[in-house]
Structures are given as C-alpha cells and as structure tokens.
Write an enzyme that holds these catalytic residues in place. Structure first.
Site, PDB file in Angstrom:
ATOM      1  N   GLY A   1      73.098  33.394  22.217  1.00  0.00           N
ATOM      2  CA  GLY A   1      74.428  32.887  22.560  1.00  0.00           C
ATOM      3  C   GLY A   1      74.429  31.399  22.786  1.00  0.00           C
TER       4      GLY A   1
ATOM      5  N   GLU B   1      78.965  32.439  27.440  1.00  0.00           N
ATOM      6  CA  GLU B   1      79.787  31.425  28.105  1.00  0.00           C
ATOM      7  C   GLU B   1      81.230  31.471  27.592  1.00  0.00           C
ATOM      8  OE1 GLU B   1      77.880  27.558  28.083  1.00  0.00           O
ATOM      9  OE2 GLU B   1      75.910  28.465  28.090  1.00  0.00           O
ATOM     10  N   TYR B   2      82.142  32.309  28.226  1.00  0.00           N
ATOM     11  CA  TYR B   2      81.916  33.083  29.428  1.00  0.00           C
ATOM     12  C   TYR B   2      82.638  34.418  29.305  1.00  0.00           C
ATOM     13  CZ  TYR B   2      80.504  28.562  31.233  1.00  0.00           C
ATOM     14  OH  TYR B   2      79.889  27.367  31.402  1.00  0.00           O
TER      15      TYR B   2
ATOM     16  N   TYR C   1      74.764  23.360  37.128  1.00  0.00           N
ATOM     17  CA  TYR C   1      74.821  21.989  36.623  1.00  0.00           C
ATOM     18  C   TYR C   1      76.047  21.885  35.731  1.00  0.00           C
ATOM     19  CZ  TYR C   1      72.009  24.724  33.300  1.00  0.00           C
ATOM     20  OH  TYR C   1      71.533  25.727  32.478  1.00  0.00           O
TER      21      TYR C   1
END
Length: 529
Positions: free
Chosen positions: A260, A303-304, A371
C-alpha cells in the site's frame, strides 16, 4: 376579557388582550397570574413551554454546544483547556467542565486549568454551556488528554522492544541506498525488523511494486551484502536476494513485506469487497517459492480506511477489521501480521473512522505514523513541528500529536504493547520565514533534494542545524528557511516516553535518511534498550 385557570388550591386568573386570543399580530403581550390560596398552577403551558414558574421559560431557548476543547500545557498532573464560546438568545451565564463525563468545575470564561490529575493517565474532556435561566445546552465534542509521566503501563521486558525500519525498494536508484548500507552503517546490528516498502494493491489483490528492484536487478560485488556479484542465471536477484543475504548474516532480523503506502492505498477499497480473496492473493505472493524464506509476514499500510489520503475510501468502518481478520486467518498464527495506522488523534479524526480496536486482536502490532502532522502543504504556514510528541501553546490543530494519538488508541482498547511510536528520519520545512520560534508565516515550501518541503536528516544536520526544541522535537531556522526534524537527542526523549507508556517499541521511515554511521538508528536502539 377574563379567563380563569383553576389551581390546585384557590383560583388564578390570566389576563390577555383580545389580540392574543384571535391570533392577531402586532403589539407585544404581557400577562401574569393573580391567585389566592396555597399551591401553584399545574400543567400550565404557553406555546409549548411551561408558564408555571418552572424551566424552560417561554420563548427562551437553551444555549448551543460550545466548540470542542483544546488541550495544552499538559504535565504529569495538570492540563490547560480552552474552547470556542457557545451562543444563546438570552446570554451564556457559565460553563460546566466535564472530565470523563463528570462535572469537575463551573467557570464563567472559556478556559479552565484542571489540576490534581494522575501521571501517565488518559482523560476525556467535554464542556456544556448554561444560560441565564440555568438551562444547559448540548455537550461539546471531546478532547482526549494523556498526562505525562507515570508508570501505569510497565515498560517492555529488556530486549523485547521492536526496533523496526522501512527499507524502500526505490532507494536503490537516485538515493543509491542498498541493503548493504544497513551493514556498513552498523544499523543491521541494532534493529529487530525491516518493512520492505512497497508492494502494490490493485484489482483487489496484492501485487509486485517494482519487479526490477524487487527480484531482477543484478548487484555488483561492492554493492552486495555477501560481497559476491549477481550472475545472469541465478534464480533470484534484486533486493529480495540482498535481504536473504542480510538475514543469513543477521539471523535474528525479521522481514515483512509492506503493501500500500500513500500512493497505492487506493486499491484497498476493492480489496475490502472480498477480504478472503485479497488475503489469498497476498499469501500467494509473499509465500512465492522464489522468495518465501525472505519474508516473515505482511504489513498493511492503508492510508486511510474509511477516510481520505491521496484518495478517499468509503468502504465502511468495519472494512479494516475484516481485511486484517482475513489476513490473520490465511497467514496463520506464526506469521507476523501488522499495519501502519493513522496518528490523527483529533476529535472526529481518522482514528474514529475505522474499527482499529476490533482489528487489534488480529495484528502483532500497529505502526502509529506519528509524523507528518504539519508541513508545507500549508504553504503560508504557520510553521510547526511535523512530529510533536505533546501539545504546545499555539499548535495549529488540537489532537495532532504523538501523545494524543497513543492516548486515543489506548482509550479505545488497543493494548499499549501493540503500539509502536513512529520517527521520521527527515524534516519538513518552509521558506520565506523570518520568525525563529514555531508559528511564523511563510511563502512556500523550502527546497528539498527530492521533493519540495522535505529533506533527509543527514542533509539538514549540517545544512540547517537545530536552533531550538518544542514539544519534544527539534526545529531549525537558517536564513529564510524553517525546518523541523528529530535529532539523536529528541529521539532519546521520545524513546524514554515510549518505554514509560509501555509501548511495544518504535519504527522509523526510512533508513536512507540517516547518516552514513546510522546515528539515528543508534539513538532509537539505545533509547529502547
């Protein structure tokens, strides 16, 4: 005209002008009771509201919900809360502050400092407004708070912490970062796991990402882990063969194939339509006889789920859990099954969009991507650290911190030992900045070697050294550029925090951002030892 209303005892009269009885509009209406005897009127209503002296008062609406509180200044025992004001047609009198659903204070301002808390503990705060008639409105959205310090969760047993790094298949090109660099930097001896990124997700199946890099490229002797050049007729070349050689040299290292990522997450929607078929395709690829010995499991980087990244997914809150359950069923109990997951701990954010708690039973751990909270996609700023450990005064968005994300996962029932803290081996930055401290304005992203607004730590260490720290991470102001990134010192701080929280370890993105001597990997490893 006079009308009588019989009270429980005695007689009361209600005086109204004729216009009010026949539905005419015009002048305002005034009225009152004249009564004798004990008791009070009962079952009296006017326009649906009580007229017997009780609440609510006729024509007086309750206040609106206040805005979701923001938490700042979090310590071991206190937190500072503030929230957008509620509105009311007659005026807001005060606010009730609720901690975990119970009222802890009533204040007349839109802020409150809660003290006397326990260290290392999760709390949830909401606010409710009260008007001048003491009517309360709806409760605000909730903000999750995790106080610092404490020993609520025991640290992992010595030597058991996960120390995982991502190796990118494309790093062998422009970055010239090969598997052998894990050996020459000393990093291979300090990690426990590698995520190989990325396999593709397309047509509802797992697929090869880059066949040339994965299993075809011939490495020269000086590029090879073994020191032996690949030949044209050997069964397996490329990164897979180099990982095989690395595992022969470091037999304790486990390798997972990650599928992914930001670019290829759009394929998970189709995968979620038939989780069993998707899991079968992944198993067939990971366990291909040509490289089955290389991989110890699979990592899913979606994501996501049921939210937006590069594309938006609408597969529903249960889709992620269903996919992870199917992967565990197919790969069995002995394989590693993990997932990289959002760190959006804001109220109504991405953590709440999918059943991460339900899926946790099927995974060995979650890589929480703590992050990229802030960056130069907001070209004019405000400047902000992209990986804050905790909140701070002036943070652009509440809930966008490591502590908030970890607290929310723990609050929904994900065991601390299944959560890994994430570290970026790079910085994010702006240009056109005059202010040294966070919160400054900018004119756009700072120049980067491979992409605007992003640069490796190994470059920033010397090109723009850190000038300060905020919320557990470093920032740097050099010329008109402003960068934020983690240093060995701030990584040490984060590892100590992770151990105190009882987390399962740490991971980082990605090896090639480190110095030739692997100083960031060393800081991470030493901090968890």
């Amino acid at each position: 005209m006079r009308f009588g209303h019989r009270a429980a005892a005695g007689i009361a009269t209600l005086l109204l002008p004729l216009a009010g009885l026949v539905g005419l509009t015009g002048p305002s209406v005034s009225f009152g009771f004249n009564g004798t005897g004990a008791g009070s009127p009962s079952n009296c209503t006017l326009n649906g509201a009580g007229c017997d002296g009780g609440s609510p008062l006729p024509g007086d609406n309750p206040p609106s919900a206040p805005g979701t509180p923001t938490a700042s200044g979090i310590t071991d025992t206190s937190v500072q809360l503030s929230w957008p004001a509620a509105t009311d047609d007659k005026g807001v009198k005060n606010y009730d502050v609720l901690r975990d659903g119970a009222k802890v204070a009533t204040v007349t301002t839109t802020s409150y400092a809660d003290t006397g808390l326990s260290a290392g503990t999760d709390y949830s705060y909401t606010v409710q407004a009260r008007d001048t008639a003491d009517q309360t409105g709806p409760v605000s959205g909730a903000v999750a708070v995790h106080t610092t310090g404490g020993t609520t969760n025991p640290p992992p047993t010595s030597g058991s912490a996960v120390k995982l790094g991502y190796f990118t298949e494309w790093g062998i090109y422009g970055r010239n970062y090969n598997v052998k660099n894990l050996v020459t930097s000393g990093s291979a001896s300090k990690i426990t796991h590698i995520n190989y990124a990325f396999g593709n997700v397309t047509g509802g199946k797992c697929a090869i990402g880059d066949s040339y890099a994965d299993y075809d490229k011939a490495f020269t002797a000086d590029q090879s882990v073994s020191g032996v050049a690949d030949t044209w007729d050997q069964p397996l070349r490329g990164n897979f063969n180099q990982l095989r050689q690395l595992k022969a040299k470091y037999p304790d290292i486990k390798v997972l194939w990650s599928f992914g990522g930001w670019t290829w997450s759009g394929g998970f929607g189709d995968a979620a339509k038939d989780p069993a078929a998707f899991a079968q395709s992944c198993y067939d690829l990971v366990e291909d006889s040509r490289w089955a010995d290389v991989f110890d499991g699979i990592d899913i980087d979606w994501e996501y789920p049921n939210a937006c990244g590069l594309s938006c997914d609408t597969s529903g809150a249960a889709a992620f859990k269903n996919v992870m359950a199917a992967l565990r069923a197919k790969f069995g109990s002995s394989a590693l099954v993990t997932a990289a997951v959002t760190a959006d701990g804001s109220a109504g954010g991405k953590i709440e969009a999918a059943d991460y708690a339900g899926a946790a039973q099927y995974v060995n751990w979650y890589n929480v991507m703590t992050y990229d909270f802030f960056g130069a996609w907001d070209a004019q700023g405000p400047t902000a650290p992209h990986s804050p450990l905790t909140s701070y005064s002036g943070i652009p968005k509440a809930g966008f911190t490591t502590a908030d994300a970890i607290a929310e996962y723990k609050a929904i029932g994900v065991p601390a030992g299944k959560l890994l803290i994430g570290i970026g081996f790079y910085g994010r930055g702006w240009t056109g900045v005059t202010q040294d401290a966070p919160g400054g304005t900018a004119t756009g992203p700072a120049a980067g070697t491979y992409e605007q607004g992003i640069e490796d730590y190994k470059v920033l260490k010397t090109s723009c050294p850190a000038t300060g720290t905020v919320a557990g991470t470093a920032y740097a102001h050099c010329g008109s550029n402003w960068w934020s990134y983690d240093t060995p010192a701030t990584i040490g701080t984060k590892m100590a925090w992770a151990k105190n929280q009882g987390l399962g370890g740490a991971f980082f993105w990605e090896f090639s951002g480190d110095t030739a001597g692997g100083e960031l990997v060393s800081a991470l490893s030493n901090g968890l030892s």
